[in-house]
Design a protein around this motif. Structure first.
Motif, PDB file in Angstrom:
ATOM      1  N   ASP A 199       0.974  -1.017   0.097  1.00 12.55           N
ATOM      2  CA  ASP A 199       0.189   0.045  -0.096  1.00 12.55           C
ATOM      3  C   ASP A 199       0.634   1.199   0.010  1.00 12.55           C
ATOM      4  OD1 ASP A 199      -1.927  -1.790  -0.038  1.00 12.55           O
ATOM      5  OD2 ASP A 199      -2.404  -1.330   2.272  1.00 12.55           O
ATOM      6  N   ASP A 200       2.096   1.101   0.451  1.00 14.97           N
ATOM      7  CA  ASP A 200       3.057   2.143   0.289  1.00 14.97           C
ATOM      8  C   ASP A 200       3.946   2.049  -0.672  1.00 14.97           C
ATOM      9  OD1 ASP A 200       2.855   3.999   3.039  1.00 14.97           O
ATOM     10  OD2 ASP A 200       2.353   1.829   3.750  1.00 14.97           O
ATOM     11  N   GLY A 201       3.692   1.298  -1.790  1.00 15.72           N
ATOM     12  CA  GLY A 201       4.534   1.109  -2.938  1.00 15.72           C
ATOM     13  C   GLY A 201       5.938   0.195  -2.558  1.00 15.72           C
ATOM     14  N   LEU A 202       5.985  -0.360  -1.286  1.00 13.43           N
ATOM     15  CA  LEU A 202       6.974  -0.932  -0.821  1.00 13.43           C
ATOM     16  C   LEU A 202       6.864  -2.596  -1.335  1.00 13.43           C
ATOM     17  CD1 LEU A 202       7.554   0.593   2.446  1.00 13.43           C
ATOM     18  CD2 LEU A 202       8.848   1.133   0.460  1.00 13.43           C
ATOM     19  N   ASP A 203       7.873  -3.437  -1.247  1.00 16.76           N
ATOM     20  CA  ASP A 203       7.626  -4.656  -1.475  1.00 16.76           C
ATOM     21  C   ASP A 203       7.824  -5.502  -0.390  1.00 16.76           C
ATOM     22  OD1 ASP A 203       7.944  -7.406  -2.466  1.00 16.76           O
ATOM     23  OD2 ASP A 203       9.931  -6.897  -3.617  1.00 16.76           O
ATOM     24  N   PRO A 204       6.865  -6.243   0.143  1.00 18.46           N
ATOM     25  CA  PRO A 204       6.791  -6.776   1.340  1.00 18.46           C
ATOM     26  C   PRO A 204       7.791  -8.049   1.423  1.00 18.46           C
ATOM     27  CG  PRO A 204       4.563  -6.730   0.574  1.00 18.46           C
ATOM     28  CD  PRO A 204       5.412  -6.221  -0.534  1.00 18.46           C
ATOM     29  N   LYS A 205       8.221  -8.546   0.323  1.00 22.58           N
ATOM     30  CA  LYS A 205       9.117  -9.500   0.229  1.00 22.58           C
ATOM     31  C   LYS A 205      10.604  -8.901   0.891  1.00 22.58           C
ATOM     32  CE  LYS A 205       7.213 -11.642  -3.919  1.00 22.58           C
ATOM     33  NZ  LYS A 205       7.363 -12.162  -5.149  1.00 22.58           N
ATOM     34  N   ARG A 206      11.104  -7.633   0.766  1.00 16.04           N
ATOM     35  CA  ARG A 206      12.155  -7.122   1.414  1.00 16.04           C
ATOM     36  C   ARG A 206      12.215  -7.347   2.893  1.00 16.04           C
ATOM     37  NH1 ARG A 206      14.926  -3.145  -1.531  1.00 16.04           N
ATOM     38  NH2 ARG A 206      15.439  -2.196   0.307  1.00 16.04           N
ATOM     39  N   TYR A 207      11.149  -7.742   3.431  1.00 18.04           N
ATOM     40  CA  TYR A 207      10.992  -7.695   4.842  1.00 18.04           C
ATOM     41  C   TYR A 207      10.285  -8.948   5.269  1.00 18.04           C
ATOM     42  CZ  TYR A 207      10.274  -2.860   2.881  1.00 18.04           C
ATOM     43  OH  TYR A 207      10.370  -1.896   2.304  1.00 18.04           O
ATOM     44  N   ASP A 208      10.923 -10.169   4.704  1.00 16.41           N
ATOM     45  CA  ASP A 208      10.389 -11.740   4.793  1.00 16.41           C
ATOM     46  C   ASP A 208      10.290 -11.846   6.430  1.00 16.41           C
ATOM     47  OD1 ASP A 208       9.688 -14.257   4.839  1.00 16.41           O
ATOM     48  OD2 ASP A 208      11.813 -14.916   4.235  1.00 16.41           O
ATOM     49  N   ALA A 217      -1.109  14.775  -4.531  1.00 15.58           N
ATOM     50  CA  ALA A 217      -2.679  14.520  -4.485  1.00 15.58           C
ATOM     51  C   ALA A 217      -3.271  15.367  -3.501  1.00 15.58           C
ATOM     52  CB  ALA A 217      -2.892  13.158  -4.082  1.00 15.58           C
ATOM     53  N   ASP A 218      -4.568  15.512  -3.631  1.00 16.05           N
ATOM     54  CA  ASP A 218      -5.306  16.210  -2.650  1.00 16.05           C
ATOM     55  C   ASP A 218      -5.744  15.422  -1.433  1.00 16.05           C
ATOM     56  OD1 ASP A 218      -5.251  18.289  -4.402  1.00 16.05           O
ATOM     57  OD2 ASP A 218      -7.512  17.898  -5.275  1.00 16.05           O
ATOM     58  N   LYS A 270      -3.492   7.599  -0.662  1.00 21.78           N
ATOM     59  CA  LYS A 270      -4.576   7.234  -1.066  1.00 21.78           C
ATOM     60  C   LYS A 270      -4.910   7.146  -2.434  1.00 21.78           C
ATOM     61  CE  LYS A 270      -6.422  10.012   2.884  1.00 21.78           C
ATOM     62  NZ  LYS A 270      -7.349  11.314   3.381  1.00 21.78           N
ATOM     63  N   ALA A 271      -3.886   8.399  -3.314  1.00 17.38           N
ATOM     64  CA  ALA A 271      -4.299   7.968  -4.822  1.00 17.38           C
ATOM     65  C   ALA A 271      -3.784   6.676  -5.371  1.00 17.38           C
ATOM     66  CB  ALA A 271      -3.369   9.172  -5.256  1.00 17.38           C
ATOM     67  N   LEU A 272      -2.674   6.289  -4.447  1.00 17.41           N
ATOM     68  CA  LEU A 272      -2.074   5.006  -5.230  1.00 17.41           C
ATOM     69  C   LEU A 272      -3.156   3.876  -4.940  1.00 17.41           C
ATOM     70  CD1 LEU A 272       0.106   3.125  -5.840  1.00 17.41           C
ATOM     71  CD2 LEU A 272       0.850   2.867  -3.593  1.00 17.41           C
ATOM     72  N   THR A 273      -3.927   4.013  -3.784  1.00 16.68           N
ATOM     73  CA  THR A 273      -5.070   2.845  -3.509  1.00 16.68           C
ATOM     74  C   THR A 273      -6.079   3.027  -4.543  1.00 16.68           C
ATOM     75  OG1 THR A 273      -4.628   2.906  -1.201  1.00 16.68           O
ATOM     76  CG2 THR A 273      -6.839   2.281  -1.920  1.00 16.68           C
ATOM     77  N   LEU A 274      -6.543   4.327  -4.804  1.00 15.95           N
ATOM     78  CA  LEU A 274      -7.573   4.346  -5.729  1.00 15.95           C
ATOM     79  C   LEU A 274      -7.165   4.034  -7.293  1.00 15.95           C
ATOM     80  CD1 LEU A 274      -8.870   7.938  -4.626  1.00 15.95           C
ATOM     81  CD2 LEU A 274     -10.046   5.732  -4.512  1.00 15.95           C
TER      82      LEU A 274
END
Length: 520
Positions: free
Chosen positions: A49-58, A494-495, A157-161
């Motif tokens: 959701d933050d544009g990060l890769d969860p695999k980096r923090y296995d 984004a607004d 929020k914009a990323l989620t939308l």
């Protein structure tokens, strides 16, 4: 941690953290895991959701250690060993995530990248973890695993939308031959309507789309008529992209409509990354120039007090990205001519007729600086063989209507020799893309900016400023307090409702960052 490749870079934070605790465990209280551990694992599970890769923090090894702890029974020695291992694993996992989340995945300071020289983000991750564990107070929302800047939260929020729109099928591509004017009738209008008014609300068309999905079947206008409602949506889209709001769909507007949704998602992620590089918090009063937006904003008490258009550097003479502090306002400034212009543009004219050339250009040659500068006879200089090393003088244009710096310049001393200034070419501010300068930033309303910056000085109101300018004599005015200045590069924002705005990657910084961030 030293033996685990993904934790190795975070070892220094862990050493500081445990040293401050005299070696005590952080994630356990009386052999019970603190609730923040579960929160951390949940947050990392949503890192996408933050544009990060969860695999980096296995987190699989942490989960296994915690599962083993639950099964350890009465074996105290084994429990203590597993608690120590789980504690360090949780700390390492936190530092790996927090380093990316709060400092950046591709932080230019870590990569020794000179393209971004804004004041560094001085986050101490060991202190942030102490805050999360409620062992110290902080003005920053570390305890909530929250972002530091509201602008970052808006982009999230914009990323989620945008991703919701992508999962719903994305948006259609309009034919390359499309050209629509208001009132036109064309089969392409139905595609345009679906692009801007149909489907999930991505913030692309503000008032036209409700908070939820707007099914195409609910649109009452004839499918092939380019009606006022759709024209309004196109104008809104053009405003969001920094284009002239003509309502005509062709050329640049068409190209922007057809940018793939994944490219927009990536653009949002890259700009979220840039917010991680910025200071944890700006000063209450500061001036910010967003280069790709061609806009300056002044903030007072954390709120926008003034904004205006600016002109920035051409691609070959790009405005640098850095921060400093403004110290002076200069009224009726001289313009010191760079040697490159003497060499490439003026040399033949100066060789042929030194004094006549300078008179026509309203220029003079001086020795020394400031009040000690004395005018030199240009006929005593060998302009034909002149080099930067042998030119011991300054060629400058006098204050006046021909001066390249206009009537005011604003100085924040820096090694780039970049400053804000007026320009005699005000017609350029009407352009939507304004990268015309040699690197410095030209401002649209210099007197208004000067009046604002000197507002706390009783000797300088707008009338005094204009009267001083009219005298055509250079005048330095020192600001009572130095004002932080930030020249940044943000191609997406984004607004508060996640409504995105995009700008062109005029200097190619997005492209370069994408290679580092996405491996593209």
């Amino acid at each position: 941690m030293a033996a685990e490749p993904r934790f190795k870079a975070q070892e220094r934070w862990a050493r500081k953290f445990y040293r401050e605790r005299q070696g005590r465990l952080g994630w356990f209280r009386g052999h019970e895991l603190v609730p923040q551990a579960a929160t951390l694992l949940t947050v990392i599970g949503k890192a996408k959701d933050d544009g990060l890769d969860p695999k980096r923090y296995d987190t699989s090894k942490v989960s296994k250690l915690l599962a083993d702890l639950n099964k350890v029974g009465q074996d105290t020695a084994r429990r203590n060993q597993l608690e120590r291992q789980a504690d360090v694993a949780l700390s390492g996992t936190y530092f790996a995530w927090a380093s990316d989340y709060y400092r950046g995945v591709a932080n230019p300071r870590d990569r020794k990248d000179d393209s971004w020289k804004v004041k560094r983000n001085k986050i101490k991750l060991d202190r942030a973890l102490l805050t999360i564990l409620k062992e110290r107070e902080s003005t920053y929302p570390y305890y909530d695993f929250a972002p530091l800047h509201p602008e970052y939260a808006n982009l999230k929020k914009a990323l989620t939308l945008l991703r919701a729109r992508q999962e719903a099928g994305g948006w259609p591509t309009l034919p390359a031959t499309t050209k629509l004017a208001p009132g036109a009738t064309s089969p392409t209008v139905a595609l345009l309507r679906r692009r801007l008014l149909g489907g999930e609300n991505t913030g692309q068309s503000p008032a036209a789309v409700a908070a939820g999905a707007t099914p195409v079947t609910n649109i009452v206008a004839p499918a092939d008529v380019y009606d006022p409602r759709l024209v309004a949506a196109v104008k809104s889209f053009q405003n969001d992209l920094g284009l002239r709001p003509t309502g005509i769909v062709s050329g640049t507007t068409l190209a922007e409509l057809n940018v793939p949704i994944q490219a927009r998602i990536n653009q949002v992620i890259l700009n979220m990354e840039r917010w991680r590089w910025l200071p944890k918090k700006f000063e209450p009063d500061y001036l910010l120039v967003n280069i790709p937006e061609y806009r300056l904003r002044v903030f007072e008490g954390g709120k926008q007090a003034l904004t205006m258009r600016v002109i920035v550097g051409k691609t070959l003479t790009a405005t640098p990205i850095f921060s400093d502090k403004m110290e002076y306002v200069v009224l009726s400034p001289y313009w010191n001519v760079p040697f490159s212009i003497i060499d490439h543009e003026l040399r033949p004219k100066l060789v042929a007729d030194p004094q006549g050339t300078l008179d026509r250009l309203d220029m003079e040659v001086v020795k020394g600086y400031g009040r000690k500068a004395t005018v030199i006879d240009p006929t005593t200089i060998d302009w034909a063989t002149l080099t930067p090393e042998t030119f011991k003088y300054t060629l400058r244009r006098r204050p006046g209507p021909k001066n390249d710096l206009g009537e005011v310049k604003f100085i924040f001393p820096n090694s780039n020799d970049i400053y804000l200034h007026d320009t005699p070419h005000n017609e350029l501010f009407s352009e939507t893309k304004r990268n015309f300068s040699h690197g410095c930033v030209r401002v649209a309303e210099p007197v208004q900016l000067a009046t604002y910056l000197l507002r706390n000085n009783p000797n300088w109101d707008q009338t005094t400023i204009q009267d001083t300018i009219a005298e055509r004599k250079e005048k330095y005015v020192t600001l009572k307090e130095k004002l932080p200045v930030y020249l940044v590069y943000l191609t997406a924002w984004a607004d508060a409702d996640g409504h995105p705005h995009f700008r062109d990657d005029i200097y190619g910084h997005d492209k370069a960052l994408a290679k580092e961030y996405f491996g593209e």
